[in-house]
Design a protein around this motif. Structure first.
Motif, PDB file in Angstrom:
ATOM      1  N   UNK A  62       0.832  -1.203   0.000  1.00 29.14           N
ATOM      2  CA  UNK A  62       0.000   0.000   0.000  1.00 29.14           C
ATOM      3  C   UNK A  62       0.869   1.257   0.000  1.00 29.14           C
ATOM      4  N   UNK A  63       1.950   1.203   0.730  1.00 27.66           N
ATOM      5  CA  UNK A  63       2.847   2.357   0.780  1.00 27.66           C
ATOM      6  C   UNK A  63       3.432   2.644  -0.597  1.00 27.66           C
ATOM      7  N   UNK A  64       3.849   1.612  -1.274  1.00 29.34           N
ATOM      8  CA  UNK A  64       4.477   1.813  -2.585  1.00 29.34           C
ATOM      9  C   UNK A  64       3.456   2.275  -3.616  1.00 29.34           C
ATOM     10  N   UNK A  65       2.289   1.669  -3.572  1.00 34.20           N
ATOM     11  CA  UNK A  65       1.257   2.083  -4.525  1.00 34.20           C
ATOM     12  C   UNK A  65       0.852   3.528  -4.252  1.00 34.20           C
ATOM     13  N   UNK A  66       0.736   3.864  -2.970  1.00 41.02           N
ATOM     14  CA  UNK A  66       0.386   5.243  -2.623  1.00 41.02           C
ATOM     15  C   UNK A  66       1.437   6.224  -3.095  1.00 41.02           C
ATOM     16  N   UNK A  67       2.706   5.866  -2.935  1.00 43.89           N
ATOM     17  CA  UNK A  67       3.789   6.738  -3.383  1.00 43.89           C
ATOM     18  C   UNK A  67       3.711   6.953  -4.885  1.00 43.89           C
ATOM     19  N   UNK A  68       3.524   5.863  -5.613  1.00 43.22           N
ATOM     20  CA  UNK A  68       3.478   5.982  -7.074  1.00 43.22           C
ATOM     21  C   UNK A  68       2.286   6.805  -7.538  1.00 43.22           C
ATOM     22  N   UNK A  69       1.143   6.557  -6.947  1.00 42.91           N
ATOM     23  CA  UNK A  69      -0.054   7.280  -7.388  1.00 42.91           C
ATOM     24  C   UNK A  69       0.039   8.759  -7.026  1.00 42.91           C
ATOM     25  N   UNK A  70       0.582   9.067  -5.859  1.00 44.75           N
ATOM     26  CA  UNK A  70       0.723  10.480  -5.489  1.00 44.75           C
ATOM     27  C   UNK A  70       1.716  11.175  -6.414  1.00 44.75           C
ATOM     28  N   UNK A  71       2.812  10.507  -6.718  1.00 42.23           N
ATOM     29  CA  UNK A  71       3.789  11.103  -7.633  1.00 42.23           C
ATOM     30  C   UNK A  71       3.185  11.292  -9.021  1.00 42.23           C
ATOM     31  N   UNK A  72       2.447  10.281  -9.465  1.00 41.01           N
ATOM     32  CA  UNK A  72       1.800  10.398 -10.766  1.00 41.01           C
ATOM     33  C   UNK A  72       0.777  11.513 -10.791  1.00 41.01           C
ATOM     34  N   UNK A  73       0.033  11.636  -9.696  1.00 38.00           N
ATOM     35  CA  UNK A  73      -0.958  12.711  -9.629  1.00 38.00           C
ATOM     36  C   UNK A  73      -0.274  14.077  -9.629  1.00 38.00           C
ATOM     37  N   UNK A 426       1.140  17.240  -3.497  1.00 37.16           N
ATOM     38  CA  UNK A 426       1.072  15.817  -3.820  1.00 37.16           C
ATOM     39  C   UNK A 426       2.465  15.216  -3.907  1.00 37.16           C
ATOM     40  N   UNK A 427       3.385  15.955  -4.519  1.00 33.89           N
ATOM     41  CA  UNK A 427       4.748  15.441  -4.635  1.00 33.89           C
ATOM     42  C   UNK A 427       5.396  15.348  -3.255  1.00 33.89           C
ATOM     43  N   UNK A 428       5.118  16.333  -2.405  1.00 38.35           N
ATOM     44  CA  UNK A 428       5.672  16.280  -1.045  1.00 38.35           C
ATOM     45  C   UNK A 428       5.132  15.067  -0.295  1.00 38.35           C
ATOM     46  N   UNK A 429       3.850  14.786  -0.475  1.00 41.92           N
ATOM     47  CA  UNK A 429       3.268  13.617   0.179  1.00 41.92           C
ATOM     48  C   UNK A 429       3.902  12.333  -0.359  1.00 41.92           C
ATOM     49  N   UNK A 430       4.157  12.298  -1.662  1.00 41.31           N
ATOM     50  CA  UNK A 430       4.790  11.111  -2.246  1.00 41.31           C
ATOM     51  C   UNK A 430       6.193  10.919  -1.673  1.00 41.31           C
ATOM     52  N   UNK A 431       6.932  12.005  -1.563  1.00 36.48           N
ATOM     53  CA  UNK A 431       8.288  11.901  -1.008  1.00 36.48           C
ATOM     54  C   UNK A 431       8.244  11.464   0.451  1.00 36.48           C
ATOM     55  N   UNK A 432       7.270  11.956   1.165  1.00 38.62           N
ATOM     56  CA  UNK A 432       7.151  11.572   2.573  1.00 38.62           C
ATOM     57  C   UNK A 432       6.875  10.083   2.704  1.00 38.62           C
ATOM     58  N   UNK A 433       5.992   9.582   1.870  1.00 38.22           N
ATOM     59  CA  UNK A 433       5.699   8.152   1.890  1.00 38.22           C
ATOM     60  C   UNK A 433       6.933   7.346   1.514  1.00 38.22           C
ATOM     61  N   UNK A 434       7.668   7.820   0.517  1.00 38.37           N
ATOM     62  CA  UNK A 434       8.861   7.098   0.082  1.00 38.37           C
ATOM     63  C   UNK A 434       9.884   7.029   1.214  1.00 38.37           C
ATOM     64  N   UNK A 435       9.985   8.083   1.996  1.00 35.86           N
ATOM     65  CA  UNK A 435      10.968   8.091   3.079  1.00 35.86           C
ATOM     66  C   UNK A 435      10.558   7.173   4.224  1.00 35.86           C
ATOM     67  N   UNK A 436       9.271   6.854   4.318  1.00 38.88           N
ATOM     68  CA  UNK A 436       8.850   5.966   5.408  1.00 38.88           C
ATOM     69  C   UNK A 436       8.972   4.500   5.033  1.00 38.88           C
ATOM     70  N   UNK A 437       9.296   4.198   3.767  1.00 42.80           N
ATOM     71  CA  UNK A 437       9.367   2.797   3.367  1.00 42.80           C
ATOM     72  C   UNK A 437      10.402   2.007   4.153  1.00 42.80           C
ATOM     73  N   UNK A 438      11.597   2.532   4.406  1.00 42.24           N
ATOM     74  CA  UNK A 438      12.560   1.723   5.171  1.00 42.24           C
ATOM     75  C   UNK A 438      12.039   1.319   6.544  1.00 42.24           C
ATOM     76  N   UNK A 439      11.172   2.121   7.109  1.00 41.29           N
ATOM     77  CA  UNK A 439      10.660   1.791   8.437  1.00 41.29           C
ATOM     78  C   UNK A 439       9.516   0.787   8.362  1.00 41.29           C
ATOM     79  N   UNK A 440       8.828   0.812   7.245  1.00 42.00           N
ATOM     80  CA  UNK A 440       7.694  -0.099   7.091  1.00 42.00           C
ATOM     81  C   UNK A 440       8.149  -1.457   6.585  1.00 42.00           C
TER      82      UNK A 440
END
Lengths: 447, 292
Positions: A62-73, A426-440
């Motif tokens: 979900x994190x990865x899909x969310x990151x991709x969709x936010x970046x795409x948006x 949206x891009x900031x949200x995508x970057x934020x999600x991407x940075x949380x991936x190592x923790x998830x």
């Protein structure tokens, strides 16, 4: 919501589908188990691949899909979709000296302007382009009055402004209508008007208002000129030949630096023409300085022609280039060298104006006696704002301006690259999600 | 008496005999054909009396008939001491939950010791575990089977072992039975076995394998060698067939090596009934070929 670049959204969706597919293929280390005959197992990657019916690590997925969709948006640049209507309107309001009652023209324009339409006010330039809202309509009179100047009108400038602002209405309406509110006098049409009109892909509605007949209808009033120059000055001779001292229009031509009395006279409604006898420049009128180094070849040159209005004088003029001449606020060029440099400017001064001319008159020769020079001189002695031609434009000209056929389709207008306010968030949200991936990401199991 | 788990097995192998594969060289009287010719009732042949022979062995009836002195020769029987060398390395402790390989090894050892003891032969055990081999020297006293059972029951397979040392410790014993999975240095124990065979001894190699080793589970595992932690390989569907083929080839090579050495080789799966496996082990096969 409208997506300015929807392709990125599609790409993000495709990438997300790939991520989901990858999460259905389990690439992970199988559980270790004691197996005495392990030595007979072929050596290879200690990871087994097998398909799973359920995605592996749902939270990470979900994190990865969310990151991709936010970046795409974000890359797709969403913009709010305004309420779309059939027709949007651009009203081009003439507030030049040709309009008899500017307030009446203004009221006519405001009746045509609706919510979301555009209003352009023009005289010699198009000075105001405002999105009409309820608050603007209430304040219209004052703002228009503040914006309008009683200068010579230039329809081409108004049309150019309308063409430039039209793409803003591309997303809000199916068609765009241009309405010109003007008396449509001859002096407002120039050589560029037809060419600029051709750029607009639809018909134009013409709303004709009363013109100011006091401006005359093409009758050229001879000026009553007062010349202050040295005896034998060639320009003074030319001026005396071209003008009279008993005309109805007061014009003062000075060859030396103007005095305060000259300025006061101009502010009282006169036309003061400052035509230096040499190229030392006039500090009173301009802060520009001549090119410092006289030995520099670029400081002086010769040029073959100068023009003002329709008057063109061809002669081997010697010219001293004055850096920045004609570019100050309030300068209105009235004469040009053949290479486009400004040769004379007009500045408003109270009820009158002051013109500064930087065309050097040769001391010898018959230049000042030529008819072309006479016309050039008379152009520079015109009333403030130039000669008035308040005669109505011919019907054929108006018909050509109005055009025929349908209104301009919004889809025919160029697409304006407008910024999306949502995209950075949206891009900031995508970057934020991407940075949380190592923790998830699940910790690797210990072997 | 041995522990209860072995009672059924011992009942099943009661009466099973395990004759020597060839004439034994021991001197003690026993149940096996001896290399020597003696004065036992089992007549073998006549020989001309030579000076020095025991006159009491002269066949007087033949003398009367033939006027020539012959002595009567008969086959001697001797004992065949047997040493059971049991591998107790970590690889024998598989599967982890049931220790089936080790259980089979224990059952085989106890059953064979009972058979050997029933034949009147001395039997002992050498357990090759982590560290120095330990066990019992061959003996015929009553209760030796129970002693062997108790000794084996007290062992848990662990660590790695040098099976060759265990086999070497049994050198001198007429018959050596090596019960192992041969995953630890099979070469060293084969060398010792060859020396034993050349010296006239008898070697029986019992290869214990787990059913899961023959037919590994279908779920993917990271196979880890308990005696070599560096060996970690994924056993997955894609590698299963290759593993089974490699393991089969290795077993075939092991069997060929033992046969070529002149030993008896028997493979026993851990899910086979122990008494049946014992009967296969003790069954006489083709005559052992002594190496040239």
């Amino acid at each position: 919501m409208t997506w300015l670049a929807p392709g990125y959204l599609v790409a993000a969706a495709a990438a997300s589908a790939m991520v989901v597919a990858l999460h259905l293929i389990m690439h992970r280390r199988p559980p270790p188990a004691m197996f005495p005959t392990a030595r007979f197992v072929p050596a290879g990657s200690a990871r087994a691949v097998r398909r799973a019916l359920r995605p592996n690590d749902v939270a990470l997925l979900l994190l990865r899909v969310g990151t991709l969709m936010l970046a795409g948006a974000a890359l797709a640049r969403p913009v709010p979709s305004p309420e779309r209507r059939l027709t949007a309107r651009i009203v081009v309001l003439d507030q030049s000296r040709a309009v008899a009652v500017p307030a009446a023209a203004r009221d006519s324009a405001l009746r045509l302007v609706g919510q979301g339409d555009r209003l352009i006010v023009f005289d010699s330039v198009a000075r105001l382009t405002t999105t009409v809202s309820d608050s603007f309509a209430a304040a219209a009179p004052d703002s228009l009055a503040a914006a309008g100047r009683r200068a010579r009108g230039n329809l081409a400038a108004g049309l150019v402004a309308a063409i430039q602002v039209a793409p803003d209405l591309r997303r809000v309406a199916d068609s765009v209508e241009v309405v010109v509110v003007s008396p449509f006098v001859r002096e407002e049409f120039d050589a560029a008007t037809a060419a600029i009109r051709a750029q607009w892909p639809g018909r134009i509605r013409l709303v004709q208002v009363a013109g100011d007949t006091s401006n005359g209808e093409g009758r050229e009033e001879p000026p009553a000129i007062e010349v202050r120059a040295e005896a034998g000055d060639a320009l003074a001779v030319a001026a005396s030949l071209a003008t009279s001292t008993t005309g109805s229009r007061a014009v003062r031509l000075v060859r030396a630096a103007p005095t305060s009395a000259d300025s006061s006279w101009a502010r009282a409604g006169g036309v003061l023409v400052y035509w230096p006898a040499d190229d030392a420049g006039s500090d009173r009128l301009s802060s520009t300085q001549p090119v410092a180094d006289a030995s520099d070849d670029s400081a002086t040159d010769s040029i073959g022609a100068v023009m003002a209005g329709s008057a063109v004088v061809v002669a081997p003029f010697e010219r001293s280039l004055r850096r920045g001449f004609g570019s100050e606020a309030g300068d209105r060029p009235v004469a040009w060298w053949a290479d486009g440099e400004v040769a004379a400017v007009e500045r408003a001064a109270g009820a009158g104006c002051i013109r500064e001319v930087v065309v050097s008159i040769p001391a010898k020769g018959d230049l000042v006696l030529r008819t072309a020079f006479r016309r050039f001189l008379l152009t520079l002695l015109e009333p403030c704002g130039g000669a008035v031609d308040g005669a109505p434009a011919p019907e054929a000209t108006l018909a050509a301006l109005a055009g025929s056929g349908r209104l301009a389709r919004a889809s025919a207008l160029p697409v304006r690259d407008e910024p999306s306010r949502l995209a950075p968030w949206l891009m900031a949200a995508a970057l934020l999600l991407a940075m949380t991936e190592p923790f998830v990401r699940r910790p690797r199991r210990s072997e | 008496m041995p522990a209860a788990p072995y009672a059924a097995l011992l009942d099943a192998v009661r009466g099973v005999r395990w004759p020597a594969r060839h004439a034994v060289r021991t001197t003690m009287a026993g149940a096996h054909h001896s290399h020597r010719r003696g004065a036992s009732p089992e007549f073998s042949e006549y020989r001309i009396y030579r000076q020095g022979d025991d006159p009491r062995r002269i066949d007087w009836r033949l003398l009367a008939r033939s006027d020539r002195a012959y002595i009567r020769l008969a086959n001697e029987r001797a004992v065949l001491p047997t040493m059971l060398v049991v591998d107790a390395s970590a690889s024998m402790g598989f599967p982890v939950d049931s220790l089936a390989k080790w259980a089979m090894a224990r059952h085989l050892a106890v059953a064979l010791s009972a058979i050997v003891h029933a034949d009147g032969d001395p039997v002992g055990v050498m357990i090759s575990a982590d560290g120095d081999p330990r066990g019992l020297s061959p003996r015929t006293r009553r209760g030796v089977t129970a002693e062997i059972a108790r000794l084996l029951d007290a062992i848990t397979p662990a660590g790695s072992t040098d099976l060759g040392r265990g086999a070497a410790a049994a050198r001198g014993t007429g018959r050596v039975v090596i019960i192992s999975d041969f995953l630890s240095d099979a070469g060293s124990v084969l060398r010792v076995a060859k020396e034993h065979i050349v010296a006239g001894g008898e070697i029986h190699a019992v290869h214990v394998v787990a059913r899961e080793e023959l037919d590994p589970p279908t779920q993917a595992i990271l196979a880890t060698d308990p005696e070599d932690p560096d060996v970690r390989r994924p056993l997955v569907a894609a590698t299963r067939a290759q593993y089974q083929s490699a393991f089969e080839q290795w077993r075939a090579a092991i069997a060929a090596d033992w046969h070529a050495a002149g030993a008896s080789y028997t493979m026993v799966a851990d899910d086979e009934p122990a008494d049946r496996a014992v009967r296969r082990i003790v069954a006489p096969d083709e005559p052992a070929r002594r190496p040239a």
